[in-house]
Design a protein around this motif. Sequence first.
Motif, PDB file in Angstrom:
ATOM      1  N   GLU A  61       0.829  -1.208   0.000  1.00  0.00           N
ATOM      2  CA  GLU A  61       0.000   0.000   0.000  1.00  0.00           C
ATOM      3  C   GLU A  61       0.866   1.260   0.000  1.00  0.00           C
ATOM      4  N   MET A  62       1.936   1.241   0.784  1.00  0.00           N
ATOM      5  CA  MET A  62       2.833   2.390   0.825  1.00  0.00           C
ATOM      6  C   MET A  62       3.497   2.596  -0.529  1.00  0.00           C
ATOM      7  N   GLU A  63       3.880   1.513  -1.184  1.00  0.00           N
ATOM      8  CA  GLU A  63       4.478   1.627  -2.517  1.00  0.00           C
ATOM      9  C   GLU A  63       3.485   2.225  -3.503  1.00  0.00           C
ATOM     10  N   ALA A  64       2.209   1.830  -3.375  1.00  0.00           N
ATOM     11  CA  ALA A  64       1.179   2.395  -4.251  1.00  0.00           C
ATOM     12  C   ALA A  64       1.011   3.892  -3.985  1.00  0.00           C
ATOM     13  N   LYS A  65       1.055   4.287  -2.718  1.00  0.00           N
ATOM     14  CA  LYS A  65       0.945   5.706  -2.385  1.00  0.00           C
ATOM     15  C   LYS A  65       2.145   6.482  -2.915  1.00  0.00           C
ATOM     16  N   ILE A  66       3.311   5.866  -2.850  1.00  0.00           N
ATOM     17  CA  ILE A  66       4.507   6.519  -3.391  1.00  0.00           C
ATOM     18  C   ILE A  66       4.330   6.748  -4.882  1.00  0.00           C
ATOM     19  N   GLN A  67       3.854   5.727  -5.584  1.00  0.00           N
ATOM     20  CA  GLN A  67       3.651   5.860  -7.027  1.00  0.00           C
ATOM     21  C   GLN A  67       2.629   6.959  -7.342  1.00  0.00           C
ATOM     22  N   GLU A  68       1.551   7.035  -6.542  1.00  0.00           N
ATOM     23  CA  GLU A  68       0.549   8.088  -6.741  1.00  0.00           C
ATOM     24  C   GLU A  68       1.175   9.468  -6.593  1.00  0.00           C
ATOM     25  N   GLN A  69       1.977   9.642  -5.551  1.00  0.00           N
ATOM     26  CA  GLN A  69       2.601  10.944  -5.305  1.00  0.00           C
ATOM     27  C   GLN A  69       3.580  11.299  -6.414  1.00  0.00           C
ATOM     28  N   VAL A  70       4.343  10.324  -6.875  1.00  0.00           N
ATOM     29  CA  VAL A  70       5.314  10.587  -7.935  1.00  0.00           C
ATOM     30  C   VAL A  70       4.594  10.963  -9.234  1.00  0.00           C
ATOM     31  N   GLU A  71       3.529  10.225  -9.550  1.00  0.00           N
ATOM     32  CA  GLU A  71       2.779  10.539 -10.760  1.00  0.00           C
ATOM     33  C   GLU A  71       2.136  11.916 -10.671  1.00  0.00           C
ATOM     34  N   ALA A  72       1.555  12.238  -9.514  1.00  0.00           N
ATOM     35  CA  ALA A  72       0.946  13.556  -9.338  1.00  0.00           C
ATOM     36  C   ALA A  72       2.005  14.650  -9.438  1.00  0.00           C
ATOM     37  N   PHE A  73       3.163  14.386  -8.882  1.00  0.00           N
ATOM     38  CA  PHE A  73       4.257  15.342  -8.911  1.00  0.00           C
ATOM     39  C   PHE A  73       4.736  15.568 -10.341  1.00  0.00           C
ATOM     40  N   ILE A  97       6.737  11.602   0.184  1.00  0.00           N
ATOM     41  CA  ILE A  97       7.306  10.434  -0.488  1.00  0.00           C
ATOM     42  C   ILE A  97       8.328   9.748   0.413  1.00  0.00           C
ATOM     43  N   HIS A  98       9.191  10.540   1.064  1.00  0.00           N
ATOM     44  CA  HIS A  98      10.195   9.964   1.962  1.00  0.00           C
ATOM     45  C   HIS A  98       9.538   9.268   3.160  1.00  0.00           C
ATOM     46  N   GLU A  99       8.482   9.861   3.696  1.00  0.00           N
ATOM     47  CA  GLU A  99       7.776   9.242   4.821  1.00  0.00           C
ATOM     48  C   GLU A  99       7.136   7.923   4.405  1.00  0.00           C
ATOM     49  N   PHE A 100       6.544   7.879   3.211  1.00  0.00           N
ATOM     50  CA  PHE A 100       5.961   6.639   2.715  1.00  0.00           C
ATOM     51  C   PHE A 100       7.043   5.581   2.512  1.00  0.00           C
ATOM     52  N   GLU A 101       8.209   5.999   2.034  1.00  0.00           N
ATOM     53  CA  GLU A 101       9.316   5.056   1.853  1.00  0.00           C
ATOM     54  C   GLU A 101       9.777   4.495   3.192  1.00  0.00           C
ATOM     55  N   LYS A 102       9.860   5.358   4.217  1.00  0.00           N
ATOM     56  CA  LYS A 102      10.240   4.886   5.551  1.00  0.00           C
ATOM     57  C   LYS A 102       9.216   3.888   6.082  1.00  0.00           C
ATOM     58  N   ALA A 104       7.184   2.007   4.378  1.00  0.00           N
ATOM     59  CA  ALA A 104       7.278   0.764   3.606  1.00  0.00           C
ATOM     60  C   ALA A 104       8.459  -0.070   4.085  1.00  0.00           C
ATOM     61  N   ALA A 105       9.583   0.584   4.335  1.00  0.00           N
ATOM     62  CA  ALA A 105      10.764  -0.137   4.810  1.00  0.00           C
ATOM     63  C   ALA A 105      10.510  -0.760   6.185  1.00  0.00           C
ATOM     64  N   GLU A 106       9.859  -0.020   7.075  1.00  0.00           N
ATOM     65  CA  GLU A 106       9.540  -0.555   8.396  1.00  0.00           C
ATOM     66  C   GLU A 106       8.596  -1.741   8.293  1.00  0.00           C
ATOM     67  N   SER A 107       7.614  -1.645   7.413  1.00  0.00           N
ATOM     68  CA  SER A 107       6.671  -2.754   7.238  1.00  0.00           C
ATOM     69  C   SER A 107       7.379  -3.989   6.704  1.00  0.00           C
ATOM     70  N   LEU A 108       8.305  -3.792   5.767  1.00  0.00           N
ATOM     71  CA  LEU A 108       9.045  -4.932   5.238  1.00  0.00           C
ATOM     72  C   LEU A 108       9.937  -5.564   6.305  1.00  0.00           C
ATOM     73  N   GLU A 109      10.521  -4.745   7.171  1.00  0.00           N
ATOM     74  CA  GLU A 109      11.332  -5.286   8.270  1.00  0.00           C
ATOM     75  C   GLU A 109      10.479  -6.110   9.219  1.00  0.00           C
ATOM     76  N   LYS A 110       9.290  -5.585   9.545  1.00  0.00           N
ATOM     77  CA  LYS A 110       8.388  -6.314  10.429  1.00  0.00           C
ATOM     78  C   LYS A 110       7.919  -7.605   9.771  1.00  0.00           C
ATOM     79  N   ALA A 111       7.652  -7.554   8.471  1.00  0.00           N
ATOM     80  CA  ALA A 111       7.230  -8.759   7.753  1.00  0.00           C
ATOM     81  C   ALA A 111       8.333  -9.806   7.771  1.00  0.00           C
ATOM     82  N   ALA A 112       9.576  -9.377   7.575  1.00  0.00           N
ATOM     83  CA  ALA A 112      10.694 -10.314   7.606  1.00  0.00           C
ATOM     84  C   ALA A 112      10.839 -10.943   8.990  1.00  0.00           C
TER      85      ALA A 112
END
Length: 124
Positions: A61-73, A97-102, A104-112
């Motif tokens: 979901e965070m990756e999708a939000k990042i893509q939305e922000q980049v496209e809008a930008f 965008i940076h907050e969404f990336e952070k 996403a990274a935290e979620s991936l760490e928790k998933a791992a």
Amino acid sequence: MKTATIQYFTVLSIFAFMMIVLPAGVLAAEQGTQVDSTAINAAGNTDHETLAHYYEDQAKEMEAKIQEQVEAFNHKPSTSFLGRNGQRIKKHVVYKIHEFEKAAAESLEKAAYHNKMAEEQENR
């Protein structure tokens, strides 16, 4: 006249901010309790596999939000970034965008972590 206009835009921007931020906080709180209740079974054991899938979905979901922000930008006209307010808007979008990336990274760490715990749970 000038102060009335400034007050009007101030009130309008505060209202818009509240409309954007409050629902996001409520949704985040509801989702967290929903996962916590489904991930713990009757015996009190945590289902790490379910939590891992949940955090992977959050990262997607965070990756999708990042893509939305980049496209809008990228689709904004370059003239919208001129001037003081334009630079603030640009910085704000980059910050989001940076907050969404952070997140996403935290979620991936928790998933791992939960994937690792699920593997250990299966080995027992």
